[in-house]
Design a protein around this motif. Sequence first.
Motif: not given
Length: 522
Positions: A420-439
């Motif tokens: 498991p990669n602790a940074y894996a979610g960065l792919r999911r949020w690449a279009h948000m430049l890494g930010f995966g939170g709610h605005f």
Amino acid sequence: MSTPLDLYRPGVAAGRDAQVLHRAVMPEFSGWLEHTRPAGGCARPIRLAGTLAAVERDTGRILGEQHTDELPDQTLYKACGNRRETRCPDCAWVYAGDAYRVVRCGLTGGKGVPASVGRHPVVFATFTAPSFGAVHHRHIPRHTCATRQRCDCRSAPCRARSTAGTCQHGQPAVCHARHDTDDPRLGQPLCLDCYDHAHQVVWNYFSGELWRRTKQAIERHLAALCRRRGIPLVRVVTASGKVRWVPPVRVSHGKVAEMQRRAAVHFHVLLRLDGVDPDAPDALVPPPAGITVDDLEAAVHAAARQITVTTPPREDQQRGWVVAWGEQVDVRRINTAGGELTDGKVAAYLAKYATKATEATGHSFTRLTPATIDDYADPEGDHLARLIDACWRLGRPIHDAMTSGAATADDRQGSLDTKPNAYAGLRRWAHMLGFGGHFLTKARRYSVTFGQLRDNRATHRRIEDDDPADTITVGTLTYIGSGWLTDGDALLANTAARQRRESTRIGREELAHEAWLAEAAA
Ligand SMILES: [Zn+2]
Ligand SMILES: [Zn+2]
Ligand SMILES: [Zn+2]
Ligand SMILES: [Zn+2]
């Protein structure tokens, strides 16, 4: 009988004017207009088909059923509800109005929030990201403009230094330009190769966790202060009957994320001090008199200085990254005598950012996939291309990160040797430049919820339409498409929505919108 779908048939003139005319002369036109009203104004409504049942609220008895085949266009239209202004201006307008009310009710009361919250100590804080490398910026030592939103003050030189020179890549380390607010260079690194793009996307990715820990630290500081001042803990009985002793103060917040031009997120946060009622632990009550707004302000500064997150180690980053706040946390008070920051202004400010995402960076992306990533990511490209590349690279499954030239990166996911990669979610949020939170987020106790506002609105509409309040409509519906059937339909529905808005007032909901618009323009 001809239907608007005929306009899609080859050979049929499908110009917008022809579509409008075609629709408007149909005998059922006014019924169609009424039918599309819930989605009127929406840029891309959702089209649904299926059965609608009127159900008696108390008994669950079905009073009547209707299939969407019997409705105009054989479809039910539903507004898309997108909060982003660039996606659907109308739905974003509704969302911003709701956001304004949610934030404002937490400051002044209303909609079930007691008016006494207006006397709780509250501060408005801006938490920034640190520097990941020098960028072109607009620096105003002293504002003389009437409103910051339309600031036309003369900027100080961007990066003036007495010792001019170049970085190791030969790029100038100084910039004497006085950038205007619309200068495209703003937020761009002085040297792309010096800039730490990986650290910035990791910061964006972990900023939510940094905030969570910071808020806990603020509450810990205040609890310790209560102890030192002899303000006793409060005994509460939980829902399950357990007795707990809790600190006499808690912090409720409403927060909005703002993507800056350099593509790092900022958080603008309202922090309100609440007390604890031993007899009603969920009630909103004032904090003990011994804790003041000065204490809240000091706790915010202390927590922001103290809290950092160290991210998990990686092959290529043995000690992980340190995720901490930027040097300055701006903490301001609102509704002070002679102060310029009012509850309405703060609410309008938060509502405005709640309808945006990455637009300030000059781009707005949809989610990136292995099929589309190469169009956007480039380790040698511009600032955004490098940030997206960093997200994709760091988010790669660990197995492949350790083997060179892994062309099969995505095929290998799920195999036994993939760690498991602790940074894996960065792919999911690449279009948000890494930010995966709610605005826009808020503490449960902060204020009324978006859902409550929507329910109020539905009830209000039902009363207007004289629907019996003891029936609810239950749909068994499937999605059949997005958007209006023709450009002509879009024009007709949107024009009608605009006219309704201009000629009628849907009570307080609309008035609150006006207040928001006035505050946003001020
Ligand atoms: Zn919409
Ligand atoms: Zn510059
Ligand atoms: Zn200014
Ligand atoms: Zn350089």
